[in-house]
Design a protein around this motif. Structure first.
Motif, PDB file in Angstrom:
ATOM      1  N   THR A 147       0.819  -1.214   0.000  1.00  0.00           N
ATOM      2  CA  THR A 147       0.000   0.000   0.000  1.00  0.00           C
ATOM      3  C   THR A 147       0.850   1.260   0.000  1.00  0.00           C
ATOM      4  N   SER A 148       2.012   1.184  -0.612  1.00  0.00           N
ATOM      5  CA  SER A 148       2.854   2.371  -0.695  1.00  0.00           C
ATOM      6  C   SER A 148       2.130   3.455  -1.492  1.00  0.00           C
ATOM      7  N   THR A 149       2.346   4.695  -1.079  1.00  0.00           N
ATOM      8  CA  THR A 149       1.728   5.799  -1.832  1.00  0.00           C
ATOM      9  C   THR A 149       2.620   6.264  -2.979  1.00  0.00           C
ATOM     10  N   GLU A 151       0.541   3.218  -7.755  1.00  0.00           N
ATOM     11  CA  GLU A 151      -0.922   3.036  -7.788  1.00  0.00           C
ATOM     12  C   GLU A 151      -1.304   1.672  -7.193  1.00  0.00           C
ATOM     13  N   GLY A 155      -2.421   3.151  -4.399  1.00  0.00           N
ATOM     14  CA  GLY A 155      -2.253   3.966  -3.189  1.00  0.00           C
ATOM     15  C   GLY A 155      -1.975   5.432  -3.524  1.00  0.00           C
ATOM     16  N   LYS A 156      -1.222   5.639  -4.603  1.00  0.00           N
ATOM     17  CA  LYS A 156      -0.796   6.994  -4.959  1.00  0.00           C
ATOM     18  C   LYS A 156      -2.000   7.923  -5.185  1.00  0.00           C
ATOM     19  N   TYR A 208      -4.476   8.251  -2.013  1.00  0.00           N
ATOM     20  CA  TYR A 208      -3.987   9.167  -0.967  1.00  0.00           C
ATOM     21  C   TYR A 208      -3.841  10.598  -1.468  1.00  0.00           C
ATOM     22  N   ILE A 232      -4.848   2.371   6.650  1.00  0.00           N
ATOM     23  CA  ILE A 232      -4.687   1.033   6.066  1.00  0.00           C
ATOM     24  C   ILE A 232      -4.919  -0.014   7.159  1.00  0.00           C
ATOM     25  N   PHE A 269     -11.431   3.315  -1.847  1.00  0.00           N
ATOM     26  CA  PHE A 269     -10.468   2.362  -1.291  1.00  0.00           C
ATOM     27  C   PHE A 269     -10.931   0.925  -1.554  1.00  0.00           C
ATOM     28  N   PHE A 294      -4.062  -3.493  -5.278  1.00  0.00           N
ATOM     29  CA  PHE A 294      -2.888  -3.289  -4.423  1.00  0.00           C
ATOM     30  C   PHE A 294      -1.897  -4.443  -4.615  1.00  0.00           C
TER      31      PHE A 294
END
Ligand code: ZN
Length: 522
Positions: free
Chosen positions: A223-225, A228, A230-231, A234, A253, A288, A295
């Motif tokens: 789920t790193s921002t 995508e 997450g990007k 967020y 998260i 989400f 993800f």
């Protein structure tokens, strides 16, 4: 003349002092309290009180750059810090440590009240042996002391968990919007500014808090921002929170390596415009949920053997491998020796002229003492790791030459680099994550010029991310195994994505949480 002067002073005091006192009184009184840790219940490690490096009273100011001596925020309130503790992620906190720290916090708050506001600084994924929702419990105990006239503003990590109880007892709440958490201090500052704004404007507690639990549980590495989906999810959070009638909008998260009913994603939006609060929360929650399938791990994720084979075959160096399963920054014991033992047994690295490797790191207190005794340039022979978590491999046998000894790190205490074949093994007295270039260079190691760098972390922190020529994440064993679908969960709510893939659409209707103190507490 002297009498006249004294009379003047007396008259001045009668007229002006009350005004001066009133002016001083008009500054709001704001307490600061909180304990932060992310702790895995799938690790045999336990966390004691010392691990929190607790700060008391005025010492707390040094932790927050936005409250430094000349900062504008400092001048806007009378700050009364109680207890703030920050621990490296680890295993569950012992009952004794939790009770002792919360006891000190509550005593200090009792002594120095009343307060107009309280800044509650937590991570939100603390596990305490035998206690559910420690942060919710802590806040309830704080409310008992400060009452409901105090406005409480909470800042959290986006890997924290927000229960209904926590949502109810806080008035303002925010969390990180970046993973890795490059906005760590910004998040805290936002919580403090928002608290001051509500107090100074006289608006008080926001009238509405919408809370939406989302039945999704994902590891941080998916789920790193930076990537995508997450990007863009967020990226929508800051604009959502800036709408008129909204004080804050956030997405959590949640934390995947603890087994409590609260472990899942949450959206929360607060503000004074009821419709806007509800609508914004539902939009973020649907966005989400709709993205859940997309993800994916932030870097190629391979078995250990595939990771090492890729590194040896690659022409790109430094080639980074994340030893993810025991990542101490996610709550692993940090002393699983499995990966290092694998590396040491690999024929390519037996010769000191083999491909250069750095392994960071493994605790080995006895070997550290031996290294200090013999000194740099001499041989040590002993064992590393597997004191806390020996489920996957026994302690790793290290026989090599001491290259450097560095003392004084807050977490590691003493660090030693030992050369075994072509591997530079970093050993520590206590566990430490290696995130920055200086962590290596001060030991005389140069990751930029090294063929393969194996780090006991999950996603690479910014400095290492920029440095890598190639990077894979290895599915290694440990207390924060990234293969979460195979973790022995017993208490999380079901159905839960991705454990129950065929689950129906959940109810993502916003639930309005009562304003603190307006209803019997949950
Ligand atoms: Zn986090």
């Amino acid at each position: 003349m002297k009498q006249l002067f004294l009379l003047f002073i007396a008259a001045y005091c009668i007229v002006c002092l009350p005004a001066c006192q009133n002016k001083k009184k008009s500054l709001p009184r704001i307490a600061i309290a909180g304990l932060a840790i992310e702790s895995s219940t799938f690790s045999p490690a336990l966390t004691d009180e010392a691990a929190f490096h607790t700060m008391y009273g005025k010492n707390v100011f040094a932790f927050y750059p936005f409250l430094s001596a000349d900062s504008p925020l400092l001048k806007r309130a009378d700050w009364i810090p109680a207890v703030v503790g920050y621990a490296l992620p680890g295993g569950a906190v012992t009952t004794a440590a939790y009770e002792s720290l919360v006891g000190k916090m509550v005593d200090s708050l009792k002594r120095n009240g009343p307060y107009d506001g309280l800044y509650f600084d937590i991570h939100g994924a603390m596990s305490v042996v035998g206690l559910d929702d420690p942060e919710g419990d802590m806040l309830k105990r704080i409310r008992k002391v400060v009452g409901y006239n105090t406005i409480i503003s909470t800042s959290m990590d986006l890997h924290g968990n927000v229960t209904e109880s926590l949502a109810e007892n806080t008035d303002l709440i925010t969390c990180h919007r970046m993973a890795p958490h490059e906005d760590g201090m910004q998040t805290k500052q936002r919580a403090v500014e928002s608290l001051l704004q509500r107090i100074e404007s006289g608006k008080g507690k926001p009238a509405y808090k919408a809370w939406i639990p989302i039945p999704v549980l994902l590891p941080g590495e998916k789920t790193s921002t930076r990537i995508e989906p997450g990007k863009s999810i967020y990226a929508a959070v800051a604009p959502a929170s800036k709408q008129p009638g909204i004080t804050d909008a956030d997405i959590w998260i949640g934390y995947a390596w603890a087994d409590e009913p609260r472990n899942h994603a949450v959206v929360m939006v607060c503000g004074d415009d009821k419709e806007k609060v509800i609508q914004t929360a539902e939009q973020l929650a649907h966005r989400f949920w709709d993205a859940r399938m997309a993800f994916a791990f932030v870097a190629p994720t391979l078995s250990w053997k595939q990771s090492l084979d890729s590194a040896l075959a690659s022409k790109k160096h430094p080639f980074f491998i994340s030893d993810m399963g025991d990542n101490p920054t996610a709550g692993g014991a940090g002393d699983v020796s499995w990966t290092l033992s694998q590396l040491l047994s690999y024929p390519a690295f037996k010769d000191s002229n083999g491909p250069s490797v750095i392994y960071a790191s493994l605790p080995a207190p006895e070997l550290i003492q031996q290294a200090i005794k013999v000194g740099v340039g001499k041989e040590v022979d002993g064992y590393a790791g597997a004191k806390v978590d020996a489920r996957f491999a026994p302690p790793a046998h290290i026989k090599g030459i001491v290259e450097s000894i560095v003392k004084g790190d807050k977490d590691a205490v003493v660090e030693v680099s030992v050369k075994v074949g072509s591997i530079h093994v970093i050993l520590t007295e206590k566990r430490k994550p290696y995130h920055n270039e200086i962590d290596f260079t001060r030991l005389g190691l140069h990751p930029r010029k090294t063929d393969i760098v194996v780090v006991k972390i999950g996603y690479l922190q910014p400095e290492l991310y920029v440095m890598q020529a190639a990077w894979v994440m290895a599915l290694t064993p440990g207390g924060v195994d990234q293969d979460i679908e195979h973790l022995p969960y017993k208490r999380i709510q079901r159905p839960m994505f991705p454990l129950d893939k065929t689950m129906k659409e959940p109810d993502l209707t916003a639930r309005l949480i009562p304003v603190s103190g307006s209803a019997p507490s949950k």
